[in-house]
Write a protein that holds these residues in place. Structure first.
Motif, PDB file in Angstrom:
ATOM      1  N   PRO A  55       5.376   4.449  17.073  1.00 47.41           N
ATOM      2  CA  PRO A  55       5.201   4.960  15.870  1.00 47.41           C
ATOM      3  C   PRO A  55       4.236   3.771  14.774  1.00 47.41           C
ATOM      4  O   PRO A  55       3.760   4.486  13.992  1.00 47.41           O
ATOM      5  CB  PRO A  55       6.141   5.737  15.223  1.00 47.41           C
ATOM      6  N   GLY A  56       4.441   2.886  14.935  1.00 47.10           N
ATOM      7  CA  GLY A  56       3.826   1.823  14.126  1.00 47.10           C
ATOM      8  C   GLY A  56       4.720   1.952  12.602  1.00 47.10           C
ATOM      9  O   GLY A  56       5.791   2.628  12.615  1.00 47.10           O
ATOM     10  N   PRO A  57       4.070   1.099  11.647  1.00 48.98           N
ATOM     11  CA  PRO A  57       4.801   1.092  10.345  1.00 48.98           C
ATOM     12  C   PRO A  57       4.868   2.596   9.627  1.00 48.98           C
ATOM     13  O   PRO A  57       4.351   3.569   9.915  1.00 48.98           O
ATOM     14  CB  PRO A  57       4.326   0.108   9.529  1.00 48.98           C
ATOM     15  N   ARG A  58       5.905   2.829   9.099  1.00 48.78           N
ATOM     16  CA  ARG A  58       6.140   3.961   8.194  1.00 48.78           C
ATOM     17  C   ARG A  58       5.039   4.395   6.901  1.00 48.78           C
ATOM     18  O   ARG A  58       4.547   5.259   7.045  1.00 48.78           O
ATOM     19  CB  ARG A  58       7.368   4.063   7.612  1.00 48.78           C
ATOM     20  N   ALA A  59       4.890   3.099   6.465  1.00 47.51           N
ATOM     21  CA  ALA A  59       3.685   3.049   5.497  1.00 47.51           C
ATOM     22  C   ALA A  59       3.121   1.661   5.243  1.00 47.51           C
ATOM     23  O   ALA A  59       3.706   0.984   5.822  1.00 47.51           O
ATOM     24  CB  ALA A  59       4.371   3.450   4.019  1.00 47.51           C
ATOM     25  N   ILE A  60       1.998   1.604   4.775  1.00 53.13           N
ATOM     26  CA  ILE A  60       1.204   0.307   4.481  1.00 53.13           C
ATOM     27  C   ILE A  60       0.542   0.306   3.192  1.00 53.13           C
ATOM     28  O   ILE A  60       0.443   1.430   2.667  1.00 53.13           O
ATOM     29  CB  ILE A  60       0.063  -0.203   5.714  1.00 53.13           C
ATOM     30  N   ARG A  61       0.677  -0.994   2.457  1.00 55.24           N
ATOM     31  CA  ARG A  61       0.168  -1.111   1.290  1.00 55.24           C
ATOM     32  C   ARG A  61      -0.762  -2.161   1.279  1.00 55.24           C
ATOM     33  O   ARG A  61      -0.501  -3.299   1.823  1.00 55.24           O
ATOM     34  CB  ARG A  61       1.065  -1.086   0.273  1.00 55.24           C
ATOM     35  N   ILE A  62      -2.185  -2.030   0.707  1.00 56.52           N
ATOM     36  CA  ILE A  62      -3.036  -3.150   0.386  1.00 56.52           C
ATOM     37  C   ILE A  62      -2.951  -3.660  -0.797  1.00 56.52           C
ATOM     38  O   ILE A  62      -3.165  -2.674  -1.714  1.00 56.52           O
ATOM     39  CB  ILE A  62      -4.267  -2.865   1.151  1.00 56.52           C
ATOM     40  N   LEU A  63      -2.771  -4.722  -1.501  1.00 62.44           N
ATOM     41  CA  LEU A  63      -3.071  -5.309  -2.872  1.00 62.44           C
ATOM     42  C   LEU A  63      -4.159  -6.259  -2.603  1.00 62.44           C
ATOM     43  O   LEU A  63      -4.303  -7.051  -1.710  1.00 62.44           O
ATOM     44  CB  LEU A  63      -1.863  -5.893  -3.045  1.00 62.44           C
ATOM     45  N   LEU A  64      -5.071  -6.001  -3.730  1.00 61.14           N
ATOM     46  CA  LEU A  64      -6.449  -6.887  -3.264  1.00 61.14           C
ATOM     47  C   LEU A  64      -6.612  -7.388  -4.949  1.00 61.14           C
ATOM     48  O   LEU A  64      -6.458  -6.663  -5.966  1.00 61.14           O
ATOM     49  CB  LEU A  64      -7.537  -5.763  -3.208  1.00 61.14           C
ATOM     50  N   TRP A  65      -7.176  -8.556  -4.963  1.00 63.18           N
ATOM     51  CA  TRP A  65      -7.427  -9.244  -5.866  1.00 63.18           C
ATOM     52  C   TRP A  65      -8.701  -9.880  -5.990  1.00 63.18           C
ATOM     53  O   TRP A  65      -9.300 -10.189  -4.628  1.00 63.18           O
ATOM     54  CB  TRP A  65      -6.474 -10.475  -6.418  1.00 63.18           C
TER      55      TRP A  65
END
Length: 83
Positions: A55-65
């Motif tokens: 199933p892969g990760p439950r969630a992902i988050r991208i933080l960008l600067w």
């Protein structure tokens, strides 16, 4: 073309978040667009690549600067969850 630094965070099925290698990548993302659009682009790329094998990760988050450093608040964030 702008240069962005980004961090990928993933959440496992137990709800624990982890950062990719604990550090941002060595090479910045070169993207011709505003920060939120660049974060959304990375989110779509990682959703496609991390969803296999299921199933892969439950969630992902991208933080960008913007620029060479990841200090302070990110300019943009993008999230995805399979729930």
């Amino acid at each position: 073309m702008r240069h962005y630094r980004w961090v990928l965070e993933t959440q496992d099925d137990d709800g624990q978040w982890s950062r990719r290698d604990g550090a941002p990548p060595q090479d910045p993302l070169e993207y011709d667009g505003p920060p939120q659009q660049a974060a959304n682009h990375l989110r779509e790329v990682f959703v496609r690549t991390l969803s296999r094998p299921v199933p892969g990760p439950r969630a992902i988050r991208i933080l960008l600067w913007d620029g060479a450093d990841i200090a302070g608040r990110p300019l943009a964030e993008a999230e995805w969850s399979r729930e």
